[in-house]
Design a protein around this motif. Sequence first.
Motif: not given
Length: 392
Positions: A115-118, A232-234, A246-251, A269-278
């Motif tokens: 719910q926090l993510g929502r 994270n969302v992008p 991407v498995p959201w909860r494990p990530a 902070a560390v997070n899922l890569a966005a621009i460099s992910a590609a």
Amino acid sequence: MNPAPSDTLARPILAGVVTALVGFTSSFAVVLTGLAAVGASPAQAASGLLALCVVMGLASLILARRYRMPITVAWSTPGAALLAATGAVEGGWPAAVGAFLVVAALILLTAVWPQLGRLIARIPPSIAQAMLAGVLLPLCLAPVTGLVANPWGVAPVVLTWLVCARLAPRWAVPLAFVAAAIVVIVNLVAEGVAVDPALLLPHLELTAPTLTIGALVSLALPLFIVTMASQNVPGVAIMRSFGYEVPWRPAMLVTGLGTAISAPFGGHAVNLAAISAALAAAPEADPDPRRRWVAGASTGVSAVLLGAASTIFVALVVLAPEAVIPAVAGLALFAAFGSAVQQAIDDPGERLPAVVTFLVAASGVAILGVSAAFWALVAGLLVRTVLHAGRR
């Protein structure tokens, strides 16, 4: 004749190395600028850079191997820009470290309580991006003001960036940093400055965190929102565009734990890569999508190795002539600023609240000890509520 296994793996391994190099050299100056702005000493900033590199490297390696996807983890570049715009908070550097730990707790809470993510997702993207654009604006002005303050030092950096933006856009910022490093070295030689090699050894510095209301409101909450909305969302969306879910909860668990581990050592902070992910997930990394996870793992290993040179990069920043490193940081944020502005004003019906949000964030005005980023969100949401009152 089938290619040897070493031949098939060479391409994704190289893609991972490139991903790590581009991601690091394009934004480490922003990270160091942000950490210094909230009170970190050069040694503490070097510790934070090292901790972030090790944690995001291990996180990339774990997620890529476990889920056989080219998942890459990065530091929060927009978050670092937010630190730079926020500046010193109540309680100084220990309070900033406490805010980083709160961000880690919120990321972990997002994993176990969807719910926090929502709730974060309910913040209109136009307002979130307008806040980010306002935060980035002062940093993006640094190349312009730097050309006036120190033309001989900044001009080679800007010219290198411009030429490479035309010929090799992916490497424009990394090569601009190389130009800045050359400027720094030439300046040191000209002034006869000697550097003690012992100061270049990587090390970690532990900081005991403290919690203050000012740091929680000014730093932790905006940093969490920026990290979620701009990284994270992008990041999930970009991976989905290449066919990976991407498995959201494990990530979120891995990045939340990674943030918690790095925070006492200065990592924000560390997070899922966005621009460099590609770079790791695209077909250029490997024609076979099933082998691209190797690029994610290679990115992780390369990030850890880059962390070993953290103190060298900090030394370059500390010893750099006036305005040179801020210019590199500003150039690194041009693309993010342009994207944020575009998304902020894309919807005509949301444009006015977005403009208000942008202006408040860009003003840098702190009220009651709370940073402009927080008040920008409040102002933007308030204006949007008034304008949309009574509408379906």
